[in-house]
Design a protein around this motif. Structure first.
Motif, PDB file in Angstrom:
ATOM      1  N   ASP A 170     -15.820  27.813 -30.180  1.00 55.02           N
ATOM      2  CA  ASP A 170     -14.555  28.166 -29.526  1.00 55.02           C
ATOM      3  C   ASP A 170     -13.991  29.033 -28.055  1.00 55.02           C
ATOM      4  O   ASP A 170     -13.680  29.119 -27.076  1.00 55.02           O
ATOM      5  N   TYR A 171     -14.233  30.077 -28.466  1.00 53.00           N
ATOM      6  CA  TYR A 171     -13.759  31.658 -27.686  1.00 53.00           C
ATOM      7  C   TYR A 171     -15.112  31.791 -26.437  1.00 53.00           C
ATOM      8  O   TYR A 171     -14.448  32.403 -25.423  1.00 53.00           O
ATOM      9  N   LEU A 172     -16.409  30.698 -26.823  1.00 54.91           N
ATOM     10  CA  LEU A 172     -17.308  30.772 -25.526  1.00 54.91           C
ATOM     11  C   LEU A 172     -16.634  30.112 -24.337  1.00 54.91           C
ATOM     12  O   LEU A 172     -16.631  30.348 -23.630  1.00 54.91           O
ATOM     13  N   ALA A 173     -16.076  28.672 -24.912  1.00 59.47           N
ATOM     14  CA  ALA A 173     -15.685  28.003 -24.127  1.00 59.47           C
ATOM     15  C   ALA A 173     -13.944  28.410 -23.328  1.00 59.47           C
ATOM     16  O   ALA A 173     -14.036  27.984 -22.260  1.00 59.47           O
ATOM     17  N   ILE A 174     -13.162  29.376 -24.153  1.00 54.24           N
ATOM     18  CA  ILE A 174     -12.542  29.745 -23.851  1.00 54.24           C
ATOM     19  C   ILE A 174     -13.219  31.048 -22.593  1.00 54.24           C
ATOM     20  O   ILE A 174     -12.334  31.168 -21.517  1.00 54.24           O
ATOM     21  N   GLU A 175     -13.901  31.428 -22.523  1.00 55.28           N
ATOM     22  CA  GLU A 175     -14.379  32.877 -21.613  1.00 55.28           C
ATOM     23  C   GLU A 175     -15.059  31.267 -20.424  1.00 55.28           C
ATOM     24  O   GLU A 175     -14.698  32.354 -19.476  1.00 55.28           O
ATOM     25  N   ARG A 176     -15.790  31.070 -20.744  1.00 57.79           N
ATOM     26  CA  ARG A 176     -16.367  29.498 -19.891  1.00 57.79           C
ATOM     27  C   ARG A 176     -14.814  28.931 -19.011  1.00 57.79           C
ATOM     28  O   ARG A 176     -14.813  29.271 -17.600  1.00 57.79           O
ATOM     29  N   THR A 177     -13.972  29.150 -19.790  1.00 57.47           N
ATOM     30  CA  THR A 177     -12.979  28.623 -18.748  1.00 57.47           C
ATOM     31  C   THR A 177     -12.368  29.432 -17.353  1.00 57.47           C
ATOM     32  O   THR A 177     -11.866  29.124 -16.744  1.00 57.47           O
ATOM     33  N   ARG A 178     -12.300  30.399 -18.750  1.00 52.85           N
ATOM     34  CA  ARG A 178     -11.461  32.075 -18.371  1.00 52.85           C
ATOM     35  C   ARG A 178     -12.260  32.015 -16.808  1.00 52.85           C
ATOM     36  O   ARG A 178     -11.633  32.139 -15.833  1.00 52.85           O
ATOM     37  N   LEU A 179     -13.761  32.016 -16.136  1.00 56.35           N
ATOM     38  CA  LEU A 179     -14.339  31.838 -15.422  1.00 56.35           C
ATOM     39  C   LEU A 179     -14.445  30.853 -14.660  1.00 56.35           C
ATOM     40  O   LEU A 179     -14.327  31.289 -13.402  1.00 56.35           O
ATOM     41  N   ALA A 180     -14.481  29.966 -15.104  1.00 57.13           N
ATOM     42  CA  ALA A 180     -13.449  28.659 -13.935  1.00 57.13           C
ATOM     43  C   ALA A 180     -12.567  28.909 -13.534  1.00 57.13           C
ATOM     44  O   ALA A 180     -12.716  27.985 -12.318  1.00 57.13           O
ATOM     45  N   ASN A 181     -11.351  29.146 -14.012  1.00 61.46           N
ATOM     46  CA  ASN A 181     -10.634  29.674 -13.462  1.00 61.46           C
ATOM     47  C   ASN A 181     -10.409  30.283 -12.004  1.00 61.46           C
ATOM     48  O   ASN A 181     -10.262  30.342 -11.343  1.00 61.46           O
ATOM     49  N   GLU A 182     -11.130  31.490 -12.849  1.00 56.23           N
ATOM     50  CA  GLU A 182     -11.198  32.312 -11.887  1.00 56.23           C
ATOM     51  C   GLU A 182     -11.794  31.925 -10.335  1.00 56.23           C
ATOM     52  O   GLU A 182     -11.399  32.133  -9.225  1.00 56.23           O
ATOM     53  N   ARG A 183     -12.593  31.519 -10.485  1.00 54.42           N
ATOM     54  CA  ARG A 183     -14.219  30.319  -9.144  1.00 54.42           C
ATOM     55  C   ARG A 183     -13.111  29.981  -8.575  1.00 54.42           C
ATOM     56  O   ARG A 183     -12.517  29.318  -7.926  1.00 54.42           O
ATOM     57  N   THR A 184     -12.119  28.796  -9.687  1.00 54.57           N
ATOM     58  CA  THR A 184     -11.217  27.827  -8.720  1.00 54.57           C
ATOM     59  C   THR A 184     -10.658  29.059  -7.901  1.00 54.57           C
ATOM     60  O   THR A 184      -9.846  28.345  -6.611  1.00 54.57           O
ATOM     61  N   LEU A 185      -9.226  29.873  -8.304  1.00 54.48           N
ATOM     62  CA  LEU A 185      -8.573  30.974  -7.794  1.00 54.48           C
ATOM     63  C   LEU A 185      -9.581  30.816  -6.435  1.00 54.48           C
ATOM     64  O   LEU A 185      -8.893  31.145  -4.989  1.00 54.48           O
ATOM     65  N   LEU A 186     -10.282  31.247  -6.742  1.00 51.87           N
ATOM     66  CA  LEU A 186     -11.110  31.853  -4.819  1.00 51.87           C
ATOM     67  C   LEU A 186     -11.165  31.140  -4.440  1.00 51.87           C
ATOM     68  O   LEU A 186     -11.402  31.230  -3.220  1.00 51.87           O
ATOM     69  N   SER A 187     -11.240  29.907  -4.882  1.00 56.75           N
ATOM     70  CA  SER A 187     -11.663  28.134  -4.164  1.00 56.75           C
ATOM     71  C   SER A 187     -10.549  28.103  -3.390  1.00 56.75           C
ATOM     72  O   SER A 187     -10.483  27.995  -1.867  1.00 56.75           O
ATOM     73  N   TYR A 188      -9.395  28.385  -4.063  1.00 52.12           N
ATOM     74  CA  TYR A 188      -8.639  28.039  -3.005  1.00 52.12           C
ATOM     75  C   TYR A 188      -7.991  29.292  -2.662  1.00 52.12           C
ATOM     76  O   TYR A 188      -7.415  28.282  -1.087  1.00 52.12           O
ATOM     77  N   ILE A 189      -8.049  30.397  -2.147  1.00 50.95           N
ATOM     78  CA  ILE A 189      -8.142  31.194  -1.287  1.00 50.95           C
ATOM     79  C   ILE A 189      -8.870  31.283  -0.651  1.00 50.95           C
ATOM     80  O   ILE A 189      -8.481  31.100   0.769  1.00 50.95           O
ATOM     81  N   ARG A 190     -10.586  30.803  -0.793  1.00 52.22           N
ATOM     82  CA  ARG A 190     -11.279  30.496   0.801  1.00 52.22           C
ATOM     83  C   ARG A 190      -9.966  29.489   1.624  1.00 52.22           C
ATOM     84  O   ARG A 190     -10.323  29.839   2.642  1.00 52.22           O
ATOM     85  N   SER A 191      -9.937  28.262   1.277  1.00 56.03           N
ATOM     86  CA  SER A 191      -9.212  27.150   1.454  1.00 56.03           C
ATOM     87  C   SER A 191      -8.261  27.422   2.657  1.00 56.03           C
ATOM     88  O   SER A 191      -8.188  27.269   3.398  1.00 56.03           O
ATOM     89  N   SER A 192      -7.347  28.537   1.828  1.00 56.17           N
ATOM     90  CA  SER A 192      -6.002  29.107   2.457  1.00 56.17           C
ATOM     91  C   SER A 192      -6.921  29.876   3.691  1.00 56.17           C
ATOM     92  O   SER A 192      -6.117  29.644   5.042  1.00 56.17           O
ATOM     93  N   LEU A 193      -7.725  30.591   3.498  1.00 63.38           N
ATOM     94  CA  LEU A 193      -7.962  30.973   4.794  1.00 63.38           C
ATOM     95  C   LEU A 193      -9.054  30.744   5.991  1.00 63.38           C
ATOM     96  O   LEU A 193      -8.760  31.077   6.897  1.00 63.38           O
ATOM     97  N   TYR A 194      -9.534  29.626   5.608  1.00 65.46           N
ATOM     98  CA  TYR A 194     -10.156  28.267   6.711  1.00 65.46           C
ATOM     99  C   TYR A 194      -8.889  28.184   7.335  1.00 65.46           C
ATOM    100  O   TYR A 194      -9.089  27.985   8.323  1.00 65.46           O
ATOM    101  N   LEU A 195      -7.887  27.930   7.178  1.00 62.07           N
ATOM    102  CA  LEU A 195      -6.595  27.011   7.679  1.00 62.07           C
ATOM    103  C   LEU A 195      -5.996  27.943   8.363  1.00 62.07           C
ATOM    104  O   LEU A 195      -5.544  27.476   8.995  1.00 62.07           O
ATOM    105  N   LEU A 196      -6.483  29.442   7.540  1.00 64.42           N
ATOM    106  CA  LEU A 196      -5.643  30.587   8.669  1.00 64.42           C
ATOM    107  C   LEU A 196      -5.652  30.205   9.906  1.00 64.42           C
ATOM    108  O   LEU A 196      -5.768  31.529  10.484  1.00 64.42           O
ATOM    109  N   LEU A 197      -7.671  30.959   9.221  1.00 61.68           N
ATOM    110  CA  LEU A 197      -8.139  30.977  10.784  1.00 61.68           C
ATOM    111  C   LEU A 197      -8.409  29.666  11.823  1.00 61.68           C
ATOM    112  O   LEU A 197      -8.492  29.847  13.161  1.00 61.68           O
TER     113      LEU A 197
END
Length: 111
Positions: free
Chosen positions: A23-50
């Protein structure tokens, strides 16, 4: 009638048993996936801004100003939603992690 909360992404997880290593490992994987998702939102936002900046630079086509404004609004909206979802899941994961640690500490004290 059940109320639906606006912008409610997911459910709260409440551990009813002891959290084990898996369960700890699953929580860690979810935390890393959450960070990846945030970065993809930021990337999409920057593409729209450009794209919005590029559309504002086209002086020959005045009709593109509305499209540029729309891209700018969606860029800001993507960024806000991404940060909101990141913090929501981060708080939820932190709550699960600390609840499990509190249960383990109280169990160790009782033994």
């Amino acid at each position: 009638m059940k109320k639906i909360k606006l912008l409610r992404f997911g459910r709260d997880f409440k551990p009813d048993q002891q959290v084990i290593l898996r369960d700890y490992l699953a929580i860690e994987r979810t935390r890393l996936a959450n960070e990846r998702t945030l970065l993809s939102y930021i990337r999409s936002s920057l593409y729209l801004l450009l794209g919005a900046i590029a559309l504002f630079q086209l002086k020959e086509f005045s009709n593109f100003e509305y499209l540029a404004l729309g891209a700018l609004v969606f860029s800001i909206l993507f960024f806000i939603i991404g940060v909101y979802r990141f913090t929501l899941l981060k708080k939820s994961l932190k709550r699960v992690y600390y609840k499990s640690e509190d249960k383990e500490a109280s169990k160790d004290e009782n033994e």
